[in-house]
Design a protein around this motif. Sequence first.
Motif, mmCIF file in Angstrom:
data_model
loop_
_atom_site.group_PDB
_atom_site.id
_atom_site.type_symbol
_atom_site.label_atom_id
_atom_site.label_comp_id
_atom_site.label_asym_id
_atom_site.label_seq_id
_atom_site.Cartn_x
_atom_site.Cartn_y
_atom_site.Cartn_z
ATOM 1 N N GLY A 53 -8.263 8.104 -5.198
ATOM 2 C CA GLY A 53 -7.089 8.049 -6.062
ATOM 3 C C GLY A 53 -5.921 8.797 -5.422
ATOM 4 N N ASN A 54 -6.267 9.803 -4.644
ATOM 5 C CA ASN A 54 -5.263 10.603 -3.928
ATOM 6 C C ASN A 54 -4.372 9.744 -3.041
ATOM 7 N N ALA A 59 -0.531 4.716 -0.080
ATOM 8 C CA ALA A 59 -1.075 3.644 0.768
ATOM 9 C C ALA A 59 0.040 3.076 1.639
ATOM 10 N N PRO A 60 -0.270 2.696 2.880
ATOM 11 C CA PRO A 60 0.774 2.298 3.816
ATOM 12 C C PRO A 60 1.424 0.944 3.517
ATOM 13 N N SER A 61 0.793 0.119 2.702
ATOM 14 C CA SER A 61 1.430 -1.166 2.367
ATOM 15 C C SER A 61 0.981 -1.578 0.972
ATOM 16 N N ARG A 64 -2.633 -2.804 1.037
ATOM 17 C CA ARG A 64 -3.620 -1.719 1.048
ATOM 18 C C ARG A 64 -3.692 -1.028 -0.310
ATOM 19 N N LYS A 65 -2.553 -0.948 -0.957
ATOM 20 C CA LYS A 65 -2.515 -0.303 -2.271
ATOM 21 C C LYS A 65 -3.300 -1.126 -3.295
ATOM 22 N N ALA A 66 -3.086 -2.444 -3.265
ATOM 23 C CA ALA A 66 -3.792 -3.311 -4.208
ATOM 24 C C ALA A 66 -5.305 -3.232 -3.965
ATOM 25 N N ALA A 70 -8.185 -1.790 -6.565
ATOM 26 C CA ALA A 70 -9.350 -2.607 -6.951
ATOM 27 C C ALA A 70 -10.641 -1.851 -6.689
ATOM 28 N N LYS A 71 -10.672 -1.119 -5.584
ATOM 29 C CA LYS A 71 -11.873 -0.375 -5.219
ATOM 30 C C LYS A 71 -12.125 0.762 -6.202
#
Lengths: 315, 121
Positions: A53-54, A59-61, A64-66, A70-71
């Motif tokens: 969560g940190n 996230a770099p894009s 990657r954030k999405a 999801a994870k």
Amino acid sequence: MSLHDLEKLFQEKIDKEIKIEPKDWMPDAYRKTNLRQISQHAHSEIVGMLPEGNWISRAPSLKRKAILIAKVQDEAGHGLYLYSAAETLGTSREQMIDDLHSGKAKYSSIFNYPTLTWADMGAVGWLVDGAAILNQVMLCRTSYGPYARAMVRICKEESFHQRQGFETLLVLSKGTDEQKAMCQDAINRWWWPSLMMFGPKDSESTNSDQSIKWKIKRKTNDELRQQFVDMIVEQVKLLGMTLPDPELKWNEDRKHYDFGEINWDEFWNVVKGNGPCNKQRLEARKKAHEEGEWVRAAALAFAEKRKNKLNTKAA
Amino acid sequence: MMNIQIKKFYYGDIPDSSPSSSNDVRSTENPWPLWEIFIRSKQGLDHKHAGSLHAADAQMAIENARDVYTRRQEGLSIWAVESKFIHASNPDDAEMFYEPSTDKVYRHPTFYDLPDEVKHM
């Protein structure tokens, strides 16, 4: 039927690979061991959301954030599957959460390490989830039905976690010198804690023998750890990175990789609550729980109100 | 490689200075009831038990079940039943309860020996 007969029948069922279901008779120690293990596993999923969560906000894009969201959402789901499985053994959700917050219940020590760089998201997915998956694949065949079913569901979802982690590192390993260094640094920091995830050595683990007889576990800590080492040593080559262990060497006789001694003092120290983030993790969980209390109360009040409204309409 | 500085972010989303006042207070809240969730994965198939969850009411149970059990298109329809309304047979009675069907082999088509010449049966 005497206790002795019941226990004999129980073991016969286990030996015949018949799953144990919630309402079946089971020895107290079997119930307790499962309860401890399943709730610990559930807490690990929930606390495991924190280190990742940190990085959601960093996230770099967008892609990657999405993926990361999801994870983390999957991990919340895994925690819920497992809490439900534990509840079938006669405990309550509140009891388990209280036990986590009071420190009585443990969660996987790996989540007491900090996630310092973006590469840690890759290393966590590849190494931490990779280690967890070996354990979880084994647990798909565990003898307690609700636990096994939860694990099947979890394993189906978990493989995306590991693959995205490896892919994150793969991208970094082909990047700039700085990105490569970041990739190697994350592997260096996560390698040993990942090996510790399998728990104490078989010669020192108190729970293994009985758990294997009851088919709660089907492989020992050392067997799973060896399986993990053999797997990762091959995979790390594809990243063009190294593992921080000078003693790693193929052993032709054993047909396995030999590896160096784990720092067990560090392991026990983190288990006892003195890891780098133990305090923050528990504080974060308690804070979330306390600050969510009014939401839970409001939802109940709203449900009550809606029910009354329906009843008045019906009358 | 030697002069590369890696910028490290220490765990920072959770402020360190938030001591929890109620460290060891036991929950006294009223817990949300437990629901059993059944999911139809495809038109034409039965709803199948997926697991359970807590929710304040039926609507919330269905919404939560959507998030917990159908994140990867596992379902097209959800049933939620409050767990206390499920009645179950007793596993201790299983032998007595299901035994009457074991000696009625004539209920199975394989019981009947027919000549090979009989087709489509």
